[in-house]
Design a protein around this motif. Structure first.
Motif, short mmCIF file in Angstrom:
data_model
loop_
_atom_site.label_atom_id
_atom_site.label_comp_id
_atom_site.label_asym_id
_atom_site.label_seq_id
_atom_site.Cartn_x
_atom_site.Cartn_y
_atom_site.Cartn_z
N SER A 157 0.82 -1.05 0.23
CA SER A 157 0.03 -0.11 -0.12
C SER A 157 0.86 1.07 -0.10
CB SER A 157 -0.95 -0.06 1.08
OG SER A 157 -0.13 -0.20 2.31
N PRO A 158 0.33 2.38 -0.56
CA PRO A 158 1.25 3.62 -0.54
C PRO A 158 1.61 3.80 0.80
CG PRO A 158 -0.92 3.94 -1.71
CD PRO A 158 -0.99 2.57 -0.81
N MET A 159 2.84 4.70 0.89
CA MET A 159 3.60 4.97 1.89
C MET A 159 2.82 6.03 2.83
SD MET A 159 7.49 5.15 0.54
CE MET A 159 8.68 4.53 1.61
N ARG A 160 2.27 7.09 2.22
CA ARG A 160 1.85 8.02 3.01
C ARG A 160 0.35 8.06 3.08
NH1 ARG A 160 2.48 13.76 1.17
NH2 ARG A 160 1.84 14.10 2.90
N ALA A 161 -0.15 8.85 4.16
CA ALA A 161 -1.71 8.78 4.20
C ALA A 161 -2.21 9.31 3.09
CB ALA A 161 -1.85 9.33 5.54
N HIS A 162 -1.72 10.40 2.42
CA HIS A 162 -2.39 11.04 1.39
C HIS A 162 -2.56 10.04 0.21
CE1 HIS A 162 -1.19 14.38 3.86
NE2 HIS A 162 -1.86 15.27 3.03
N GLY A 163 -1.51 9.16 0.03
CA GLY A 163 -1.65 8.32 -1.01
C GLY A 163 -2.38 7.11 -0.70
N GLN A 164 -2.45 6.90 0.40
CA GLN A 164 -3.78 5.90 0.78
C GLN A 164 -5.12 6.37 0.59
OE1 GLN A 164 -2.81 3.93 4.56
NE2 GLN A 164 -0.95 2.92 3.71
N ALA B 211 -0.97 -2.26 -8.36
CA ALA B 211 -0.19 -1.91 -9.50
C ALA B 211 0.27 -0.37 -9.62
CB ALA B 211 -0.59 -2.46 -10.74
N LEU B 212 -0.58 0.35 -9.15
CA LEU B 212 -0.44 1.80 -9.06
C LEU B 212 0.35 2.39 -7.97
CD1 LEU B 212 -3.65 2.87 -10.56
CD2 LEU B 212 -1.73 2.21 -11.80
N VAL B 213 0.78 1.59 -7.07
CA VAL B 213 1.12 2.29 -5.77
C VAL B 213 2.51 2.80 -6.05
CG1 VAL B 213 2.24 1.49 -3.58
CG2 VAL B 213 0.23 0.66 -4.23
N GLY B 214 3.36 2.51 -7.00
CA GLY B 214 4.65 3.30 -7.23
C GLY B 214 4.27 4.61 -7.73
N THR B 215 3.06 4.72 -8.68
CA THR B 215 2.93 5.94 -9.20
C THR B 215 2.57 6.81 -8.36
OG1 THR B 215 2.17 4.61 -11.18
CG2 THR B 215 1.55 7.15 -11.11
N ILE B 216 1.69 6.31 -7.49
CA ILE B 216 0.80 7.16 -6.36
C ILE B 216 1.99 7.77 -5.30
CG2 ILE B 216 -0.46 6.88 -3.96
CD1 ILE B 216 -2.24 4.87 -5.69
N ASN B 217 2.90 6.77 -5.00
CA ASN B 217 3.93 7.16 -4.04
C ASN B 217 4.93 8.25 -4.65
OD1 ASN B 217 3.67 5.75 -1.98
ND2 ASN B 217 5.03 4.06 -2.60
N ARG B 218 5.01 8.24 -6.18
CA ARG B 218 5.90 9.48 -6.76
C ARG B 218 5.16 10.68 -6.81
NH1 ARG B 218 7.49 5.34 -10.12
NH2 ARG B 218 6.10 5.84 -11.61
N ARG B 219 3.73 10.45 -6.93
CA ARG B 219 3.08 11.72 -7.35
C ARG B 219 2.83 12.37 -5.85
NH1 ARG B 219 0.56 12.82 -12.22
NH2 ARG B 219 2.30 11.74 -13.82
N ILE C 164 10.16 -2.32 4.18
CA ILE C 164 8.96 -3.02 3.92
C ILE C 164 7.88 -2.05 3.47
CG2 ILE C 164 9.40 -4.92 5.67
CD1 ILE C 164 7.67 -3.25 7.41
N HIS C 165 8.39 -0.68 3.22
CA HIS C 165 7.59 0.35 2.61
C HIS C 165 6.30 0.62 3.48
CE1 HIS C 165 9.59 0.10 -1.21
NE2 HIS C 165 9.73 -1.08 -1.06
N CYS C 166 6.38 0.68 4.92
CA CYS C 166 5.48 1.12 5.66
C CYS C 166 5.25 2.79 5.52
CB CYS C 166 5.83 0.66 7.39
SG CYS C 166 7.27 1.44 7.67
N GLY C 167 6.20 3.31 5.40
CA GLY C 167 6.13 4.86 5.25
C GLY C 167 6.05 5.52 6.38
N TRP C 168 6.29 4.90 7.66
CA TRP C 168 6.42 5.63 8.89
C TRP C 168 7.38 6.71 9.02
CZ3 TRP C 168 6.26 0.95 12.95
CH2 TRP C 168 4.76 0.41 12.67
N CYS C 169 8.58 6.37 8.06
CA CYS C 169 9.73 7.38 8.22
C CYS C 169 9.31 8.67 7.40
CB CYS C 169 10.77 6.99 7.90
SG CYS C 169 10.94 6.03 6.26
#
Lengths: 389, 461
Positions: free
Chosen positions: A331-338, A371-379, B386-391
């Motif tokens: 899943s995306p790294m940031r809450a915004h991405g999620q 599959a779109l997580v990478g794009t979401i993380n970049r954006r 693990i790409h948790c994004g906490w950092c």
């Protein structure tokens, strides 16, 4: 004057402990804790599934976990890349995969699916697609007939009140006039009832152009075809082992959110966007498309709201929102991405459910968004302090 | 460039006194978090923050460093065999930047040698054998009419961030034309309580000296940043600052709020370019410890010979905040305070930004904030991200630590990546939260140093 006596301890500092980079204390939540907590909540959901669907469900769960562990050990030997904490992850993958299967699935489906989940999902895709769901959609394609989910008017079993945990799903009988799980049924010999899965009903309703009954479209659906809402809350409807019980899934999700291993934004957006999509997206009634089904009021009842409610609780979506979408790796790294990720899952699920023919629409939606997580993380990168201008 | 800071209303951070209703609402809800990221850490302050500051006398020789930083030159004022009184000069400064050091107690100089300090390595020191009589030098009268700068220099007041003598910090700030003074009493790192105890015990003097420093700096605003959660302290300081021109800013304290760049962002909403200093925007941020030491120098006319520091950690028996003579060996300090079992980790400073002690014979210096002794080391076994994004969520400046960590193996980096590396505050929060236990902060720090040296070879000479 301040005075302390010399105390028991001695100044013994080892050489190696005199060095080391900051920070010297750690937060304490390691990947092992995360996976353990997920296993805990997934097994709670699984436990309730076993109660509802009997020992057959237990067999499937145990078999999929066992196969996942064996497959992971095999992968470690073949790739010569042993890693720490891989075993719990394999257990979690197997468990989540087992939760998506119906209890009537034959054991070889569980075996093949677990192997695929570990070898293809974890080994080839490296966890960037949800491994358990990779296994799930592949076995869905392989074993369409054994999973018996597609086709018109396929009924699936659910144990009768006296047979929870110990009943046999093969001894279930179709019920002509189903009034809900708690209502006494005329046939007493059957250990269970065979009824349609609520999702199937919803799909049939929107795809088959339901003939109006006294000019009403939704009212007969909610009254006759769908089970009572209490059944979907407690999971007393046919479906996957972990799919049906909304209440248990919400408890599991809230526990994960409380521990900080799942961001509340994700399940909330999945459910909210699914509800929104179900409220807006047109359904095929009678002769033409009707937009905004949520606004329907027939015979003084807000049947449109009931229709949306069933879309949320009828199966898969709750499991997807609380246990499958929030997978840490995929899943995306940031809450915004999620937020974006969750909205995509909700809308795609409802879209595929209404207009598609694929089974397991929520699982497909999650995989597509993975599959779109990478794009979401970049954006959705954060602005860096001082570099905004 | 101009100031870049307007006198914007900071009402969401400063307690609005003019509306009683709003004020009580504010007290109820608390301030909103003033920057993205950050984390409320378990602070481990409950014991030490309740104990009053105690003067800790240590038997045995003191290894008093004769200079405060390796590049600040001083010459010793004493010879072996001299008897010195409390407050007597041990060394004289030989440059404008440097400051003198003083004897913490009366006694005999037995040796001139070197002492290990965690921040500077070996520094020249005078080994002072105390005689226990605590004879003080008669109060010096000659500095009364001297300027504040001279008084600070003569009394040896040291500032911990930037790590320089306070008088040179002030001179530089005046030259840069500062408009805002922020006194940083946030102290958001776990375990540290020295600033909090000082706020409780020396509230009046802190406000007095802040006003004096503000006068000397010629700033238009003086702000004292306090942690909101210690409400009685905030109330007390508000009462104390009533009618003075020191503003009290009660702020939420997620962890790196004590970092000057984050503090300036939160208080003045002004962002500093990566690698820059707060001085570039006309702001000076002084740590509270420096202000307290300045109070001792300016109000009491006493040289700085002691430092207030926290001694805590699970290997310490009587954790607390102590006033310790500069030059006390950490070992004697720890044994005096009392140890429980075995010490597996010794840290000077906070647990997230402090330095490992480095040498068993380390001594207390003027900028030592804390001595933390832990009974376990917390070994970390890193696994792949693990790409948790906490950092990413918790980073106070919004950089992406895992992607910057990949630069470690690269021969060069782009300008954008370099500015991200420079934006890092070294707060250590990414390594703290990382569930994969990756050494994120450490690696970023190392990579930045390597690239900086590559890009500016002149710096090496």
């Amino acid at each position: 004057m301040f005075d302390i006596a010399m105390t028991r301890g001695r100044w013994i500092v080892e050489e190696r402990s005199l060095t080391g980079a900051a920070p010297h204390r750690k937060g304490g939540s390691t990947h092992v804790h995360i996976v353990r907590t997920w296993i805990l909540v997934a097994s709670l959901v699984g436990l309730w599934g076993v109660v509802l669907f009997g020992v057959a469900a237990l067999k499937i769960l145990v078999m999929s976990v066992l196969c996942a562990v064996i497959a992971d050990m095999g992968m470690q030997i073949v790739t010569r890349r042993p890693g720490t904490g891989r075993l719990p992850r394999a257990v979690l993958t197997g468990l989540l995969f087992g939760l998506t299967l119906p209890a009537t699935a034959p054991l070889h489906v569980a075996i093949v699916g677990s192997l695929i989940a570990i070898i293809i999902g974890q080994g080839v895709f490296g966890g960037f697609l949800h491994s358990a769901l990779v296994g799930r959609v592949v076995v869905q394609a392989f074993f369409v007939n054994s999973l018996s989910l597609s086709g018109a008017l396929v009924t699936s079993p659910i144990l009768a009140p006296g047979y929870l945990l110990v009943g046999n799903l093969d001894h279930a009988e179709p019920v002509a006039d189903y009034q809900g799980w708690l209502t006494p049924q005329p046939s007493t010999t059957a250990e269970g009832y065979k009824i349609e899965r609520p999702v199937q009903t919803l799909r049939r309703f929107t795809q088959d152009r339901v003939p109006p009954d006294d000019g009403n479209f939704y009212e007969p659906l909610v009254r006759d075809e769908l089970p009572p809402w209490k059944d979907t809350i407690f999971g007393l409807v046919p479906g996957g082992i972990g799919e049906t019980c909304t209440l248990m899934l919400i408890i599991a999700g809230v526990f994960l959110i409380h521990r900080g291993y799942l961001r509340w934004q994700l399940p909330v957006t999945v459910l909210a966007s699914a509800a929104l999509a179900a409220s807006i997206m047109p359904v095929n009634l009678g002769a033409d498309y009707h937009w905004f089904p949520v606004l329907e009021v027939e015979q003084g009842r807000a049947v449109g709201l009931a229709y949306v409610f069933f879309h949320l609780t009828a199966g898969q979506l709750m499991l997807g929102a609380f246990l499958l979408a929030g997978d840490v790796v995929a899943s995306p790294m940031r809450a915004h991405g999620q937020l974006v990720f969750g909205a995509g899952i909700g809308v795609l699920t409802i879209f595929m459910r209404l207009y598609g023919t694929l089974e397991g629409e929520c699982y497909w939606a999650i995989l597509i968004m993975n599959a779109l997580v990478g794009t979401i993380n970049r954006r959705m990168k954060r602005p860096v302090l001082g570099l905004a201008g | 460039m101009g100031r870049g800071i307007q006198t914007q209303p900071c009402s969401q951070f400063l307690v609005p006194l003019q509306f009683p209703l709003m004020s009580s609402l504010f007290n109820l809800l608390g301030p909103r978090k003033a920057f993205d990221g950050g984390l409320f850490l378990p602070d481990h302050k409950s014991v030490t923050s309740r104990r009053a500051v105690e003067l800790l006398r240590v038997d045995g020789p003191l290894h008093v460093p004769l200079t405060v930083r390796q590049d600040l030159k001083t010459e010793p004022n004493v010879r072996v065999g001299d008897r010195v009184l409390k407050g007597e000069r041990l060394s004289n400064s030989t440059s404008h930047e440097s400051i003198a050091t003083h004897a913490p107690t009366s006694g005999k100089i037995v040796e001139l040698s070197r002492a290990w300090t965690t921040q500077d390595g070996y520094l020249p020191c005078a080994v002072l054998e105390p005689d226990g009589r605590e004879e003080a030098l008669p109060q010096h009268q000659g500095w009364e009419d001297e300027s504040l700068i001279v008084q600070l220099a003569e009394h040896g007041v040291m500032c911990s961030e930037p790590r320089a003598p306070l008088h040179s910090v002030i001179k530089e700030a005046v030259a840069a034309g500062v408009t805002d003074l922020i006194v940083n009493a946030m102290e958001t790192e776990p375990y540290l309580t020295a600033d909090l105890r000082m706020l409780v015990e020396e509230h009046g003097r802190i406000i007095d000296v802040t006003c004096e420093l503000a006068d000397a700096l010629g700033v238009s605003r003086a702000i004292l940043a306090l942690p909101f959660r210690h409400r009685r302290v905030v109330k007390r300081m508000e009462a104390e600052a009533h009618g003075r021109y020191v503003e009290i800013a009660a702020m939420a304290n997620p962890y790196p709020q004590c970092q000057p760049l984050v503090l300036v962002k939160a208080l003045l909403d002004c962002e500093i370019a990566p690698g820059g200093r707060v001085l570039d925007k006309g702001v000076i941020v002084l740590p509270l410890a420096a202000v307290v030491q300045a109070a001792e120098a300016l109000l009491d006319d006493r040289p700085i010979t002691h430092t207030v520091m926290t001694v805590a950690g699970d290997a310490v028996e009587r954790a607390g905040t102590y006033r310790v003579a500069i030059g006390t060996p950490m070992r004697h300090l720890a044994e005096r305070v009392g140890l429980v079992g075995r010490v597996a980790k010794a840290v000077c400073g906070g647990p997230l930004t402090g330095l490992a002690m480095g040498h068993e014979e380390a001594v207390v210096t003027a900028t030592t904030k804390a001595l933390l002794l832990f009974s376990e080391t917390e070994p970390s076994i890193p696994v792949p991200c693990i790409h948790c994004g906490w950092c990413v969520e918790d980073c106070p400046v919004g950089i992406d630590p895992p992607s910057l960590m990949q630069l470690e193996s690269k021969p060069n980096c782009t300008n954008l990546e370099m500015s991200h590396l420079k934006a890092c505050l070294d707060c250590g929060l990414c390594s703290y939260v990382c569930p994969a236990q990756l050494p994120l902060g450490e690696t970023i720090h190392r990579t930045r140093t390597r690239f900086e040296q590559q890009r500016e070879p002149a710096c090496l000479t």
